[in-house]
Design a protein around this motif. Sequence first.
Motif, short mmCIF file in Angstrom:
data_model
loop_
_atom_site.label_atom_id
_atom_site.label_comp_id
_atom_site.label_asym_id
_atom_site.label_seq_id
_atom_site.Cartn_x
_atom_site.Cartn_y
_atom_site.Cartn_z
N VAL A 1 0.86 -1.17 0.00
CA VAL A 1 0.00 0.00 0.00
C VAL A 1 0.90 1.23 0.00
O VAL A 1 1.58 1.50 0.98
CB VAL A 1 -0.93 0.00 1.24
CG1 VAL A 1 -1.78 1.23 1.26
CG2 VAL A 1 -1.78 -1.24 1.26
N PHE A 2 0.91 1.95 -1.13
CA PHE A 2 1.74 3.13 -1.27
C PHE A 2 0.85 4.33 -1.62
O PHE A 2 -0.13 4.16 -2.36
CB PHE A 2 2.78 2.93 -2.38
CG PHE A 2 3.74 1.81 -2.09
CD1 PHE A 2 4.76 1.97 -1.18
CD2 PHE A 2 3.59 0.59 -2.71
CE1 PHE A 2 5.64 0.93 -0.90
CE2 PHE A 2 4.46 -0.47 -2.45
CZ PHE A 2 5.49 -0.29 -1.54
N PRO A 3 1.19 5.53 -1.14
CA PRO A 3 0.37 6.71 -1.45
C PRO A 3 0.15 6.87 -2.95
O PRO A 3 1.08 6.78 -3.74
CB PRO A 3 1.20 7.87 -0.89
CG PRO A 3 2.02 7.24 0.19
CD PRO A 3 2.33 5.86 -0.30
N GLY A 4 -1.11 7.06 -3.33
CA GLY A 4 -1.46 7.25 -4.73
C GLY A 4 -1.73 5.97 -5.49
O GLY A 4 -2.30 5.99 -6.57
N ASN A 5 -1.29 4.83 -4.95
CA ASN A 5 -1.48 3.54 -5.62
C ASN A 5 -2.80 2.93 -5.13
O ASN A 5 -2.82 1.96 -4.39
CB ASN A 5 -0.30 2.61 -5.32
CG ASN A 5 -0.34 1.36 -6.15
OD1 ASN A 5 -1.07 1.28 -7.13
ND2 ASN A 5 0.45 0.38 -5.76
N CYS A 6 -3.90 3.57 -5.54
CA CYS A 6 -5.21 3.17 -5.04
C CYS A 6 -6.23 3.14 -6.18
O CYS A 6 -5.94 3.59 -7.29
CB CYS A 6 -5.69 4.15 -3.97
SG CYS A 6 -6.09 5.80 -4.62
N TRP A 7 -7.41 2.62 -5.88
CA TRP A 7 -8.54 2.74 -6.79
C TRP A 7 -9.24 4.02 -6.39
O TRP A 7 -9.77 4.14 -5.29
CB TRP A 7 -9.47 1.54 -6.69
CG TRP A 7 -10.71 1.71 -7.51
CD1 TRP A 7 -10.79 1.78 -8.86
CD2 TRP A 7 -12.04 1.87 -7.03
NE1 TRP A 7 -12.09 1.98 -9.26
CE2 TRP A 7 -12.88 2.04 -8.16
CE3 TRP A 7 -12.62 1.91 -5.77
CZ2 TRP A 7 -14.25 2.22 -8.05
CZ3 TRP A 7 -13.98 2.09 -5.66
CH2 TRP A 7 -14.78 2.24 -6.79
N ALA A 8 -9.18 5.02 -7.26
CA ALA A 8 -9.78 6.32 -6.96
C ALA A 8 -11.01 6.53 -7.83
O ALA A 8 -11.04 6.12 -8.98
CB ALA A 8 -8.77 7.44 -7.23
N CYS B 1 -10.32 7.50 -2.34
CA CYS B 1 -9.38 6.41 -2.63
C CYS B 1 -9.66 5.19 -1.77
O CYS B 1 -9.87 5.31 -0.57
CB CYS B 1 -7.94 6.84 -2.34
SG CYS B 1 -7.22 7.87 -3.61
N ILE B 2 -9.63 4.04 -2.41
CA ILE B 2 -9.68 2.77 -1.69
C ILE B 2 -8.40 2.02 -2.05
O ILE B 2 -8.10 1.80 -3.22
CB ILE B 2 -10.92 1.94 -2.07
CG1 ILE B 2 -12.18 2.68 -1.61
CG2 ILE B 2 -10.84 0.55 -1.46
CD1 ILE B 2 -13.46 1.98 -1.98
N TYR B 3 -7.66 1.63 -1.03
CA TYR B 3 -6.39 0.95 -1.26
C TYR B 3 -6.51 -0.56 -1.31
O TYR B 3 -5.88 -1.22 -2.12
CB TYR B 3 -5.36 1.37 -0.20
CG TYR B 3 -4.76 2.71 -0.51
CD1 TYR B 3 -3.58 2.81 -1.23
CD2 TYR B 3 -5.40 3.89 -0.13
CE1 TYR B 3 -3.04 4.03 -1.55
CE2 TYR B 3 -4.86 5.12 -0.44
CZ TYR B 3 -3.68 5.19 -1.16
OH TYR B 3 -3.16 6.41 -1.48
#
Length: 139
Positions: free
Chosen positions: A1-8, A118-120
């Motif tokens: 889980v990295f900042p920005g690496n999400c389902w937005a 965002c959902i990670y």
Amino acid sequence: VFPGNCWAFKGHQGQVVIKLPARVYLTAITLQHISKDASPSGTIISAPKDIAVFVSLLGPSGGVDADREEETLLGVFTYNVEKNPTQTFPLKNMLLPRAFSRVKLLVKSNWGNPLYTCIYRVKVHGKMENQKPSTQGQD
């Protein structure tokens, strides 16, 4: 889980239907977001807040009313940004003692970001329909 690496998704409301690899007797759902410490801005206002979980009542063939989908609510919960980034919520499946192949996650609000949510990570817990008795205690 990295900042920005999400389902937005745009705005503060959205939904996703998750197709499971097998039919599952659902017991809980886990939601994960990044922590405030991991966020470059120091805030996590894009995290989902109020969430509902649904399942479809249609059978595998779709039936006569395939165009009219009925859903049942299995739980409503609040993801708390002040708690652990990974939070598990029990689902109410007692009234529907059957397995399902799809789960709908409905995000009703987020923690203040007007542009996106965002959902990670989402994990669905339960027991597979064809699970052997010797493994029934496992998720």
